[in-house]
Design an enzyme around this catalytic site. Structure first.
Site, PDB file in Angstrom:
ATOM      1  N   SER A  15       6.139  81.697  32.880  1.00 38.46           N
ATOM      2  CA  SER A  15       7.035  80.696  31.749  1.00 38.46           C
ATOM      3  C   SER A  15       7.366  81.614  30.665  1.00 38.46           C
ATOM      4  CB  SER A  15       6.154  79.675  31.661  1.00 38.46           C
ATOM      5  OG  SER A  15       6.144  78.883  32.690  1.00 38.46           O
ATOM      6  N   ARG A  67       2.085  71.638  41.293  1.00 40.55           N
ATOM      7  CA  ARG A  67       1.432  71.815  39.939  1.00 40.55           C
ATOM      8  C   ARG A  67       0.399  70.517  39.873  1.00 40.55           C
ATOM      9  NH1 ARG A  67       1.926  69.532  34.626  1.00 40.55           N
ATOM     10  NH2 ARG A  67       1.599  71.006  33.143  1.00 40.55           N
ATOM     11  N   LYS A  89       5.089  66.240  30.956  1.00 42.24           N
ATOM     12  CA  LYS A  89       3.919  67.397  30.577  1.00 42.24           C
ATOM     13  C   LYS A  89       3.439  67.156  29.183  1.00 42.24           C
ATOM     14  CE  LYS A  89       3.477  72.278  30.394  1.00 42.24           C
ATOM     15  NZ  LYS A  89       3.873  73.664  30.810  1.00 42.24           N
TER      16      LYS A  89
END
Length: 372
Positions: free
Chosen positions: A335, A264, A364
């Site tokens: 998600s 990611r 995040k």
């Protein structure tokens, strides 16, 4: 390998397999399809990256589901062995799911495993694929299991030219799909008559049009719980934008037992373009070395470019149906942050769901409110 053709001697019978750059094509040339398993000579056992002994590289294990037991067929080093073993041999506890069995066994002995039953499964220790078994008469005709061993081994021997485009698990899944399609085609000629079917089946294996194999979506990706047991997500934003440090951490994590890694790469100063591609390729190599499922976050094009095992997308990315159309039998994750999002998501196109966040996180910045 001149012209992309690899000839393999199959018990004095010869089949040519041609692998072309734009696809997978089977061309049966002068000779007959073998009726007995093929014995492939493999390398001596070597150490796996995790420290376990690696089985010879050219080895296929074919297991047939017999309810409480599995029939096992080993094709290796000129030796063909068949025996029956309890299912507990492969699992810590009773597991009826063949997908779990082939995944665990493939990881245990470090070689591809194929299980045939009502639905066929294949695993290389990283991925798991399901393929329709073909017509039901195939389970009632003597010799079809042995013949499958020969077909699998023939495909396996021609895998090398495709190794950068297809995992060995996916490649063997195509072999299973080819076999099943040939059986279905044979029944259209012979009807459900075992004697006539045997002859028609051999003819079908010899003459089946490759275009049928490539046009039908016969291969279904399967995600078993073991694959997601230890799921590690990271990018350079988590290591002060230090690529080498990320590579080192990911390798340590793979060596330490993670089962899935998601690349990611998000945030200010993170990699884009060619630099991101090159790092993704290096991470792919590390994950492949340790049989760790490798998933790319959001970037479908990158997942295809590096032949990642899967891609994980969010609610604001392209639709799951569009993702599935692009990546085919790769693992697709999505998600989900609430029940409302679940209801409006085409979840049928996903293989796994990431629900959360469960807890507050500092990794995040745009994370939603914890829902755990």
């Amino acid at each position: 390998m001149a012209g992309g053709t690899h000839l393999v001697d199959l018990n004095q019978n010869r089949i040519a397999i041609t692998i072309q750059r734009q696809g997978l094509h089977i061309l049966h040339m002068a000779g007959r399809v073998p009726l007995t398993p093929v014995f492939l000579t493999g390398a001596r056992p070597e150490r796996h990256a995790t420290g376990r002994q690696r089985a010879p590289q050219r080895l296929i294990v074919h297991v047939a589901d017999h309810q409480h037991f599995f029939g096992v067929e080993l094709l290796d080093d000129g030796c063909h062995q068949s025996f029956i073993v309890p299912l507990e041999t492969f699992c810590d506890s009773w597991v009826k799911n063949s997908a779990v069995v082939v995944y665990r066994l493939a990881r245990l002995i470090n070689c591809p495993v194929v299980a045939t039953g009502e639905e066929d499964y294949v695993s290389d220790g990283t991925r798991v694929f399901a393929v329709p078994h073909g017509h039901s008469i195939m389970t009632a005709v003597t010799g079809t299991g042995c013949l499958l061993g020969a077909v699998l081994a023939t495909f396996f021997s021609a895998y090398y030219p495709c190794k950068n485009r297809l995992s060995i698990g996916e490649f063997l899944a195509y072999a299973l799909a080819y076999y099943g399609l040939a059986g279905e085609s044979a029944v259209q000629v012979s009807g459900v008559k075992p004697g006539s079917f045997s002859v028609a089946f051999m003819d079908s294996l010899y003459t089946l049009d490759d275009a049928v194999l490539m046009s039908e979506n016969r291969i279904r990706p399967v995600v078993v719980p073991d694959q997601l047991e230890v799921y590690f997500i990271s990018g350079t934003q988590d290591v002060e934008l230090n690529e080498n440090r990320l590579l080192s951490i990911v390798e340590d994590a793979c060596r330490g037992g993670v089962t899935c890694f998601q690349f990611r790469e998000k945030g200010v100063g993170t990699l884009v373009g060619q630099q991101k591609l090159e790092l993704a390729q290096q991470l792919k190599q590390i994950c492949a070395k340790y049989n760790v499922l490798y998933v790319i976050n959001d970037d479908v094009d990158l997942a295809i470019a590096v032949n990642a095992d899967g891609v994980h997308v969010g609610q604001e990315d392209m639709s799951l149906e569009a993702v599935r159309d692009l990546v085919g039998p790769k693992v697709v994750g999505i998600s989900i942050h609430s029940v409302e999002e679940l209801h409006k998501t085409d979840i049928i196109y996903a293989d796994c769901v990431g629900v959360g966040p469960m807890y507050a996180t500092s990794s995040k910045p745009d994370a939603q409110v914890p829902c755990g």
